[in-house]
Enzyme design. Structure first.
Site, PDB file in Angstrom:
ATOM      1  N   PRO A  87       0.806  -1.232   0.000  1.00  0.00           N
ATOM      2  CA  PRO A  87       0.000   0.000   0.000  1.00  0.00           C
ATOM      3  C   PRO A  87       0.834   1.275   0.000  1.00  0.00           C
ATOM      4  CG  PRO A  87      -0.941  -1.568   1.531  1.00  0.00           C
ATOM      5  CD  PRO A  87       0.386  -2.140   1.083  1.00  0.00           C
ATOM      6  N   TYR A  88       1.961   1.270   0.671  1.00  0.00           N
ATOM      7  CA  TYR A  88       2.816   2.458   0.693  1.00  0.00           C
ATOM      8  C   TYR A  88       3.206   2.860  -0.726  1.00  0.00           C
ATOM      9  CZ  TYR A  88       6.946   5.372   1.307  1.00  0.00           C
ATOM     10  OH  TYR A  88       7.857   6.381   1.225  1.00  0.00           O
ATOM     11  N   VAL A  89       3.641   1.895  -1.519  1.00  0.00           N
ATOM     12  CA  VAL A  89       4.042   2.166  -2.899  1.00  0.00           C
ATOM     13  C   VAL A  89       2.840   2.579  -3.734  1.00  0.00           C
ATOM     14  CG1 VAL A  89       4.985   1.133  -5.003  1.00  0.00           C
ATOM     15  CG2 VAL A  89       6.055   0.655  -2.795  1.00  0.00           C
ATOM     16  N   GLY A  92       1.869   6.028  -2.874  1.00  0.00           N
ATOM     17  CA  GLY A  92       2.938   6.906  -3.351  1.00  0.00           C
ATOM     18  C   GLY A  92       2.822   7.176  -4.843  1.00  0.00           C
TER      19      GLY A  92
END
Length: 114
Positions: A87-89, A92
């Site tokens: 999810p971070y990527v 982002g």
């Protein structure tokens, strides 16, 4: 509301440095909603405040290479294939696209450095 209050009381800013504040990959898997709200929605709120207070500002954004996953070659270059691994990527990538569209389609009349 806090950002609006800050800008209203400090209208002489010429530039904004944007650093996504939540950045732990493991935590983004456990709390994706928190990362969505803070990193993506928070940035959209920042655009709206910038536009409200003239929008003719400069923005520095700290980008990241994790959008390329684990590339076979280093250093990474911008034409590498994008790989969503968590999810971070994902958020982002959405964040960087939203910045691009906000500036290209003149939501903000500003300069950006990524």
């Amino acid at each position: 509301a806090k950002l609006d209050f800050t800008c209203n009381n400090w209208l002489s800013f010429d530039a904004i440095k944007h650093f996504t504040s939540l950045k732990a990959v493991g935590e983004s898997v456990d709390k994706p909603h928190q990362y969505f709200n803070n990193n993506l929605i928070g940035t959209i709120n920042l655009y709206e405040i910038m536009a409200k207070y003239n929008g003719k500002k400069q923005m520095g954004f700290s980008s990241f290479a994790t959008v390329y996953g684990q590339p076979e070659k280093i250093p990474c270059v911008e034409d590498f294939e994008l790989k969503v691994m968590n999810p971070y990527v994902y958020f982002g990538m959405l964040l960087e696209m939203s910045i691009f569209f906000a500036f290209v389609y003149t939501i903000l009349n500003s300069n950006i450095c990524m």
